[in-house]
Design a protein around this motif. Structure first.
Motif, PDB file in Angstrom:
ATOM      1  N   UNK A  51     -18.950  16.195  31.529  1.00 53.39           N
ATOM      2  CA  UNK A  51     -18.190  15.865  30.324  1.00 53.39           C
ATOM      3  C   UNK A  51     -18.225  16.985  29.295  1.00 53.39           C
ATOM      4  N   UNK A  52     -17.106  17.161  28.634  1.00 51.07           N
ATOM      5  CA  UNK A  52     -16.949  18.275  27.696  1.00 51.07           C
ATOM      6  C   UNK A  52     -17.930  18.178  26.526  1.00 51.07           C
ATOM      7  N   UNK A  53     -18.354  16.972  26.187  1.00 55.93           N
ATOM      8  CA  UNK A  53     -19.227  16.801  25.020  1.00 55.93           C
ATOM      9  C   UNK A  53     -20.702  16.628  25.387  1.00 55.93           C
ATOM     10  N   UNK A  54     -21.029  16.738  26.671  1.00 57.89           N
ATOM     11  CA  UNK A  54     -22.380  16.366  27.096  1.00 57.89           C
ATOM     12  C   UNK A  54     -23.444  17.380  26.678  1.00 57.89           C
ATOM     13  N   UNK A  55     -23.061  18.642  26.590  1.00 57.32           N
ATOM     14  CA  UNK A  55     -24.078  19.693  26.427  1.00 57.32           C
ATOM     15  C   UNK A  55     -24.276  20.008  24.950  1.00 57.32           C
ATOM     16  N   UNK A  56     -25.472  19.702  24.459  1.00 57.23           N
ATOM     17  CA  UNK A  56     -25.750  19.895  23.028  1.00 57.23           C
ATOM     18  C   UNK A  56     -25.990  21.363  22.707  1.00 57.23           C
ATOM     19  N   UNK A  57     -26.640  22.096  23.614  1.00 58.91           N
ATOM     20  CA  UNK A  57     -26.935  23.501  23.320  1.00 58.91           C
ATOM     21  C   UNK A  57     -27.052  24.322  24.596  1.00 58.91           C
ATOM     22  N   UNK A  73     -17.908  23.506  21.073  1.00 56.92           N
ATOM     23  CA  UNK A  73     -18.743  22.581  20.314  1.00 56.92           C
ATOM     24  C   UNK A  73     -20.179  22.537  20.796  1.00 56.92           C
ATOM     25  N   UNK A  74     -20.625  23.640  21.406  1.00 56.95           N
ATOM     26  CA  UNK A  74     -22.004  23.710  21.923  1.00 56.95           C
ATOM     27  C   UNK A  74     -22.814  24.620  20.993  1.00 56.95           C
ATOM     28  N   UNK A  75     -23.906  24.111  20.472  1.00 53.97           N
ATOM     29  CA  UNK A  75     -24.768  24.944  19.632  1.00 53.97           C
ATOM     30  C   UNK A  75     -25.445  25.995  20.497  1.00 53.97           C
ATOM     31  N   UNK A  76     -25.657  27.174  19.942  1.00 55.70           N
ATOM     32  CA  UNK A  76     -26.404  28.202  20.666  1.00 55.70           C
ATOM     33  C   UNK A  76     -27.796  28.303  20.055  1.00 55.70           C
ATOM     34  N   UNK A  77     -28.795  28.227  20.917  1.00 56.34           N
ATOM     35  CA  UNK A  77     -30.172  28.423  20.477  1.00 56.34           C
ATOM     36  C   UNK A  77     -30.593  29.826  20.891  1.00 56.34           C
ATOM     37  N   UNK A  78     -31.036  30.608  19.918  1.00 58.84           N
ATOM     38  CA  UNK A  78     -31.423  31.997  20.170  1.00 58.84           C
ATOM     39  C   UNK A  78     -32.887  32.052  20.571  1.00 58.84           C
ATOM     40  N   UNK A  79     -33.127  32.363  21.841  1.00 58.76           N
ATOM     41  CA  UNK A  79     -34.534  32.580  22.217  1.00 58.76           C
ATOM     42  C   UNK A  79     -34.872  34.042  22.046  1.00 58.76           C
ATOM     43  N   UNK A  84     -24.475  31.463  31.743  1.00 54.34           N
ATOM     44  CA  UNK A  84     -23.321  32.246  31.293  1.00 54.34           C
ATOM     45  C   UNK A  84     -22.092  31.340  31.164  1.00 54.34           C
ATOM     46  N   UNK A  85     -21.005  31.896  30.619  1.00 50.64           N
ATOM     47  CA  UNK A  85     -19.800  31.110  30.312  1.00 50.64           C
ATOM     48  C   UNK A  85     -19.315  30.305  31.520  1.00 50.64           C
ATOM     49  N   UNK A  86     -19.260  30.952  32.677  1.00 45.92           N
ATOM     50  CA  UNK A  86     -18.693  30.267  33.849  1.00 45.92           C
ATOM     51  C   UNK A  86     -19.501  29.024  34.200  1.00 45.92           C
ATOM     52  N   UNK A  87     -20.811  29.109  34.078  1.00 45.98           N
ATOM     53  CA  UNK A  87     -21.637  27.950  34.428  1.00 45.98           C
ATOM     54  C   UNK A  87     -21.593  26.877  33.343  1.00 45.98           C
ATOM     55  N   UNK A  88     -21.480  27.303  32.096  1.00 49.20           N
ATOM     56  CA  UNK A  88     -21.298  26.320  31.013  1.00 49.20           C
ATOM     57  C   UNK A  88     -20.060  25.488  31.313  1.00 49.20           C
ATOM     58  N   UNK A  89     -18.981  26.156  31.691  1.00 54.09           N
ATOM     59  CA  UNK A  89     -17.731  25.433  31.940  1.00 54.09           C
ATOM     60  C   UNK A  89     -17.829  24.554  33.186  1.00 54.09           C
ATOM     61  N   UNK A  90     -18.513  25.045  34.203  1.00 54.07           N
ATOM     62  CA  UNK A  90     -18.692  24.201  35.402  1.00 54.07           C
ATOM     63  C   UNK A  90     -19.479  22.949  35.059  1.00 54.07           C
ATOM     64  N   UNK A  91     -20.525  23.109  34.264  1.00 52.67           N
ATOM     65  CA  UNK A  91     -21.352  21.952  33.887  1.00 52.67           C
ATOM     66  C   UNK A  91     -20.535  20.957  33.065  1.00 52.67           C
ATOM     67  N   UNK A  92     -19.726  21.465  32.134  1.00 56.43           N
ATOM     68  CA  UNK A  92     -18.896  20.558  31.323  1.00 56.43           C
ATOM     69  C   UNK A  92     -17.915  19.806  32.201  1.00 56.43           C
ATOM     70  N   UNK A  93     -17.408  20.479  33.207  1.00 58.52           N
ATOM     71  CA  UNK A  93     -16.477  19.837  34.131  1.00 58.52           C
ATOM     72  C   UNK A  93     -17.140  18.703  34.904  1.00 58.52           C
ATOM     73  N   UNK A  94     -18.430  18.838  35.155  1.00 58.39           N
ATOM     74  CA  UNK A  94     -19.143  17.825  35.939  1.00 58.39           C
ATOM     75  C   UNK A  94     -19.602  16.629  35.107  1.00 58.39           C
ATOM     76  N   UNK A 111     -34.302  11.459  27.699  1.00 61.31           N
ATOM     77  CA  UNK A 111     -33.944  12.517  26.739  1.00 61.31           C
ATOM     78  C   UNK A 111     -32.819  12.016  25.865  1.00 61.31           C
ATOM     79  N   UNK A 112     -32.920  12.335  24.566  1.00 61.26           N
ATOM     80  CA  UNK A 112     -31.858  11.916  23.635  1.00 61.26           C
ATOM     81  C   UNK A 112     -30.631  12.815  23.796  1.00 61.26           C
ATOM     82  N   UNK A 113     -30.899  14.123  23.879  1.00 59.12           N
ATOM     83  CA  UNK A 113     -29.828  15.110  24.061  1.00 59.12           C
ATOM     84  C   UNK A 113     -30.150  15.930  25.298  1.00 59.12           C
ATOM     85  N   UNK A 114     -29.110  16.514  25.885  1.00 60.20           N
ATOM     86  CA  UNK A 114     -29.320  17.400  27.031  1.00 60.20           C
ATOM     87  C   UNK A 114     -28.606  18.730  26.803  1.00 60.20           C
ATOM     88  N   UNK A 115     -29.078  19.733  27.531  1.00 59.55           N
ATOM     89  CA  UNK A 115     -28.453  21.040  27.399  1.00 59.55           C
ATOM     90  C   UNK A 115     -28.890  21.959  28.514  1.00 59.55           C
TER      91      UNK A 115
END
Ligand SMILES: NC(=O)c1ccc[n+]([C@@H]2O[C@H](COP(=O)([O-])OP(=O)(O)OC[C@H]3O[C@@H](n4cnc5c(N)ncnc54)[C@H](OP(=O)(O)O)[C@@H]3O)[C@@H](O)[C@H]2O)c1
Length: 269
Positions: A147-153, A175-181, A135-145, A126-130
Motif C-alpha cells: 500500500x502506498x501509505x504503509x511505509x512511515x519512513x 509521503x515517506x519520512x526520511x530518517x538520517x542515520x 533505494x527508490x526502486x525497492x521503496x516503490x516495490x514495497x509500496x506496490x505490495x 508494531x504501531x508503524x512500519x518502515x
C-alpha cells in the motif's frame, strides 16, 4: 505522513551495549530524548528496555524503533524474531518496525519479508512500519505490495557529505519520512572547516550545525554518542536556526561520501 508521528530527534543506540550502554541510554532519557533507535543486530534492545524501565517514564512517552535483521527475513523467522525483540525491549509493541536491509543477494524473496512486515503491524506488534537502506526502486516495490501509505519512513545514510537528494525527493513526494542515520558522519563533521566556521558564528559545535541542517530539511535524525555532554549538545541542535547562506554552504558539502556500503548491499540511487 510519517513526519508528524516520529519524533525528529532520536538517539542512535549502536554501540550502547551492556550495563554501560543502559547507563548511557538512561542518561539520554534524562536529557530529554524520547525516541530510541535500536536493532536486532546491535545487541542494544536489552539495554534500551532496561533504561526505559529504570527511567520511570511511561511506555507511551518514548518512541521505540527496532529493525529486523537480514538473518530473520524468512517467513518462518520474521514474526518470532519480532516477538523476541519485544521481549528484550520489555514491551508488547514497538512504535516503529523496520526491515534493516533488503535481503542480501535476494536470498529471501522480497514479497515474503515486506508482507511479513505488514503482518507484524496488523498483529499489533508494531504501531508503524518502515524500511531501511531501501533505494527508490525497492521503496516503490514495497509500496506496490503493501500500500502506498504503509511505509512511515525509510532510514538511510544522510549527512552533510552524503545528502541523498534523489531518494529524499522521491520519499517526500511519496509521503515517506526520511530518517538520517549516521547524521554526524561518525563524528567526521567535527573536522569540517565550513561547519566549524558556521558553528563559531553561533557559539555552537559543528555536530549541532550538521543536525540543525538535516532537521531543517525535514529529516528525522538519530545521532549516537556514549558521552552525556555530547548527547546533550546533539539534543540541543533542535533549537539552532541556520540562515539561507549557511544552509547553502552546507548543501555545497555534498560529495557522495557514503560510509556504509557493504558489497551485499542494494544498488544505491
Ligand atoms: N539502518 C542502518 O543500517 C544504520 C546504519 C548505521 C547507523 N544506524 C543508526 O544511526 C545511529 C547513528 O549512527 P552512528 O552511531 O553510526 O554515527 P553518528 O551518529 O553519525 O556518529 C557517532 C560518532 O560521532 C561521535 N559524536 C557524537 N556526537 C558528536 C559531536 N557532537 N561532535 C563530534 N563527534 C560526535 C561519537 O563519538 P562518542 O560516542 O565518543 O561521542 C561517535 O563516534 C546508530 O546509532 C544507529 O542507531 C543505522
Amino acid at each position: 505522513m510519517g513526519e508528524a508521528r516520529i519524533p525528529p530527534m532520536g538517539l542512535g543506540t549502536y554501540g550502547r551495549t551492556g550495563d554501560a550502554g543502559a547507563e548511557a541510554i538512561l542518561a539520554a532519557l534524562e536529557i530529554g530524548y524520547r525516541h530510541l533507535d535500536t536493532a536486532q543486530s546491535y545487541d542494544t534492545e536489552r539495554p534500551v528496555g532496561r533504561a526505559l524501565r529504570r527511567s520511570g517514564l511511561k511506555r507511551d512517552e518514548v518512541f521505540l524503533t527496532t529493525k529486523v535483521n537480514t538473518t530473520n527475513l524468512s517467513r518462518d523467522r520474521f514474526l518470532p524474531s519480532v516477538r523476541a525483540s519485544l521481549e528484550a525491549l520489555q514491551t508488547d509493541r514497538v512504535d516503529l518496525l523496520l526491515i534493516h536491509w533488503p535481503s542480501p543477494g535476494d536470498a529471501v524473496p522480497f514479497a515474503d519479508y515486506v508482507t511479513a512486515l505488514a503482518e507484524a503491524r496488523d498483529r499489533g506488534l508494531a504501531r508503524l512500519i518502515g524500511v531501511s537502506n531501501f533505494p527508490i526502486a525497492l521503496v516503490d516495490r514495497a509500496r506496490g505490495l503493501i500500500g502506498a501509505d504503509a511505509i512511515a519512513t525509510n532510514q538511510v545514510e544522510v549527512h552533510p557529505f552524503l545528502q541523498n537528494r534523489l531518494l529524499r525527493d522521491h520519499c517526500a513526494a511519496a509521503g515517506i519520512a526520511v530518517t538520517a542515520y549516521m547524521p554526524l558522519a561518525k563524528g567526521k563533521v567535527a573536522d569540517d572547516p565550513v561547519l566549524q566556521g558556521i558553528a563559531r558564528r553561533h557559539g555552537a559545535e559543528p555536530g549541532q550545525v550538521a543536525l540543525a541542517f538535516l532537521l531543517r530539511l525535514g529529516l528525522i535524525v538519530i545521532p549516537a554518542s556514549a558521552r552525556p555532554e555530547r548527547m546533550r549538545a546533539n539534543f540541543a541542535a533542535t533549537a539552532l536556526t541556520l540562515d539561507d547562506a549557511e544552509r547553502a554552504a552546507i548543501a555545497g558539502l555534498d560529495r557522495g561520501g557514503r560510509m556504509i556500503d557493504p558489497e551485499w548491499g542494494p544498488a544505491w540511487d
